[in-house]
Write an enzyme that holds these catalytic residues in place. Structure first.
Site, short mmCIF file in Angstrom:
data_model
loop_
_atom_site.label_atom_id
_atom_site.label_comp_id
_atom_site.label_asym_id
_atom_site.label_seq_id
_atom_site.Cartn_x
_atom_site.Cartn_y
_atom_site.Cartn_z
N GLU A 177 -4.13 7.72 -4.35
CA GLU A 177 -4.59 6.99 -3.16
C GLU A 177 -6.02 7.38 -2.80
O GLU A 177 -6.30 7.85 -1.68
CB GLU A 177 -3.62 7.20 -1.98
CG GLU A 177 -2.25 6.62 -2.30
CD GLU A 177 -1.30 6.47 -1.11
OE1 GLU A 177 -1.60 6.97 -0.02
OE2 GLU A 177 -0.25 5.83 -1.31
N GLU A 308 4.43 4.48 -6.65
CA GLU A 308 5.11 4.76 -5.37
C GLU A 308 5.67 3.45 -4.86
O GLU A 308 4.92 2.50 -4.63
CB GLU A 308 4.14 5.38 -4.36
CG GLU A 308 3.80 6.82 -4.70
CD GLU A 308 2.99 7.54 -3.61
OE1 GLU A 308 3.13 7.19 -2.42
OE2 GLU A 308 2.23 8.44 -3.99
O1 AHR Z 1 5.33 9.28 -0.60
C1 AHR Z 1 4.74 9.72 0.58
C2 AHR Z 1 3.24 9.49 0.60
O2 AHR Z 1 2.99 8.11 0.62
C3 AHR Z 1 2.47 9.98 -0.59
O3 AHR Z 1 2.13 11.31 -0.49
C4 AHR Z 1 1.23 9.12 -0.53
O4 AHR Z 1 0.68 8.92 -1.81
C5 AHR Z 1 1.70 7.84 0.11
O5 AHR Z 1 0.87 7.44 1.12
#
Ligand code: AHR
Length: 509
Positions: A177, A308
């Site tokens: 991110e 994710e």
């Molecule tokens: O999964 C939780 C968080 O969500 C992670 O650390 C981040 O990459 C995302 O914003």
């Protein structure tokens, strides 16, 4: 009112792309009780463990054939300094986990412990390196430490810490991110960093790194375009430079707002449908990012990695807001089954996906009780288990002969029956979800191009979408044999009760 009937044709002898097993990947961050208390309890725990790693968690996850595990973050990855997590535990420096609860991290779970966990799970490691607050040298040294054989400064350090042979590390993340917690960079800034970091993450010996650049947030298509441009020219003559082999994408299913996302177990039917609309949006996102990638790379040599995904609810009342601990209901299971149908349809570009996260955080497979240590398998766990036959199978196209039932949800339309299919080792596996909260549906599948043999079907459902598992009721949502399947020649008719997930496995000669 009679049940909706959906008719579909599967040409079982027409091969589609292979569904990479890696779309059933996982994610474990130093966040809340995912690592500490979840995967890792330390050697001195009463809970049976191997080098501190919980054996009951390992056993449960082995049953899923988990293909890869992403670690150490997430946001944590960009403040993690790997050298703090090697050597004798009592000498490892502590740090503050500023992203997640501002708690002290003692670094007792580090590189060797993670690699031991992957070995126990039989999973490929996917390590996310630190771009946000690290250095190119730090990342380059980590790769050398892990994967080089023979003799070198990092190899000597690894050997001094008790590991002679290099490990195999196939997947490497270049930060996380970068548009947010990973450094708040612009797309152009990060794309340049990804080239630089990717350059110095070397292939040592016969270890081949598949470098994954930190990709877009949700529908930020311009981020994807910036990363694709960095790899080469537009169009058919595209020869991607080897700085990175894939781009990631993050998208969470949240029916509410970031301030008030909604509760995991307390929701009404409207919120149930809004959740599924948000989950279904993943299809549009994968299509959009794939389209951008197609403009640059029509041959699809660069992979898309959704590393994710999953539901994100308000934390359970009374738990640390920074720990992201949430319950998991049948609704979460349907979010997962819907995602897998979408992933299977995008098998030509999507090479990996990682649910966030495996234990005790967000849409987990496993919840552990902080006091008793009791382990509960969530409804989402069961979807991964029921669907594991799709791993590395050939995707089969589903041609619909009739309309799929749908309902209006605010300005959106939700198709309430979803299905996908694949073929492997003489078996066709069909996954079917009925998202309707109240109404049943029937699906008639015509399996053309093969001789239909034995049929085995399983169902995951419960009295209400809110049903979930607890230490006192660990199997409130658990798969059972599904008898409402009839076979006539090549036709397989499947009854789907309201809010249910069904798998049908058919022997096909
Ligand atoms: O999964 C939780 C968080 O969500 C992670 O650390 C981040 O990459 C995302 O914003």
């Amino acid at each position: 009112m009679s049940d909706a009937v959906v008719s579909a044709v599967l040409n079982v002898d027409v091969k589609g792309p292979v569904i990479s097993r890696h779309v059933y990947g996982h994610f474990a961050e130093h966040l809340g009780r995912c690592i500490y208390g979840g995967f890792y309890v330390g050697e001195d725990s009463d809970i049976p463990n191997a080098g501190g790693i919980r054996l009951d968690v390992v056993e449960a996850l082995r049953a899923l054939n988990i293909p890869n595990l992403r670690w150490p973050g997430g946001c944590f990855a960009d403040e993690y300094h790997w050298m703090d997590g090697i050597g004798p535990k009592e000498q490892r420096p502590s740090m503050v986990n500023t992203h997640w609860g501002n708690v002290e991290e003692n670094n007792h779970f580090g590189t060797h412990e993670f690699m031991a966990l992957c070995e126990l799970l039989g999973a490929d490691p996917y390590i996310s390196g630190n771009v946000g607050s690290g250095t190119v040298k730090e990342m380059s040294d980590w790769v050398e430490y892990l994967t080089r054989e023979g003799d070198s400064p990092m190899v000597r350090l690894r050997k001094a810490n008790g590991r002679q042979e290099p490990w195999r590390v196939p997947f490497w993340g270049l930060g996380n991110e970068a548009w947010g917690c990973g450094g708040n960079m612009t797309a152009q800034q990060y794309a340049a960093e990804a080239r630089r970091y990717g350059t110095y993450c070397r292939d040592h010996g016969d270890n081949r790194l598949y470098r994954i650049a930190a990709g877009a947030n949700s529908d930020d298509y311009s981020w994807t375009e910036a990363l694709m441009k960095q790899l080469g020219d537009l169009g058919c003559a595209y020869r991607p430079q080897p700085f990175y082999q894939a781009l990631s994408l993050h998208y969470y299913t949240i029916p509410g707002t970031w301030q008030d996302k909604g509760a995991a177990t307390v929701f009404d039917t409207d919120e149930y449908y809004r959740t599924l609309v948000k989950a279904a949006h993943t299809d549009e996102l994968l299509t959009g990012h794939s389209n951008v990638m197609d403009c640059y790379d029509p041959g699809k040599s660069v992979g898309l990695v959704m590393d994710e995904w999953g539901t994100w609810w308000n934390v359970e009342p009374g738990t640390n807001p920074g720990f992201l601990y949430q319950q998991n209901t049948l609704r979460d299971a349907l979010v997962a089954s819907l995602h897998f149908d979408i992933f299977h349809r995008h098998a030509d570009r999507l090479v990996m996906a990682n649910i966030a996260q495996t234990v005790n955080v967000l849409q987990a497979m496993i919840l552990t009780d902080p006091d008793s240590g009791a382990l509960v398998l969530t409804p989402t766990y069961h979807v991964f288990e029921m669907n594991k036959g799709h791993q590395d199978a050939t995707a089969l196209r589903v041609d619909l002969l009739s309309d799929v039932p749908a309902r209006e949800v605010g300005p959106d339309t939700l198709k309430t029956v979803s299905l996908s299919a694949s073929r492997k080792d003489g078996k066709v596996l069909v996954s079917l979800s009925n998202l309707d909260a109240d109404g049943a549906a029937d699906v008639e599948l015509d399996l053309r191009g093969g001789i239909v043999g034995e049929v085995v079907s399983r169902i995951l459902t419960a009295g209400a979408p809110q049903t979930h598992n607890t230490p006192d009721a660990p199997a409130a949502v658990a798969p059972r044999s599904h008898e409402q399947v009839t076979v006539t020649g090549t036709r397989v008719r499947v009854h789907l009760p309201a809010h249910s997930f069904v798998t049908v496995q058919v022997d096909v000669a």
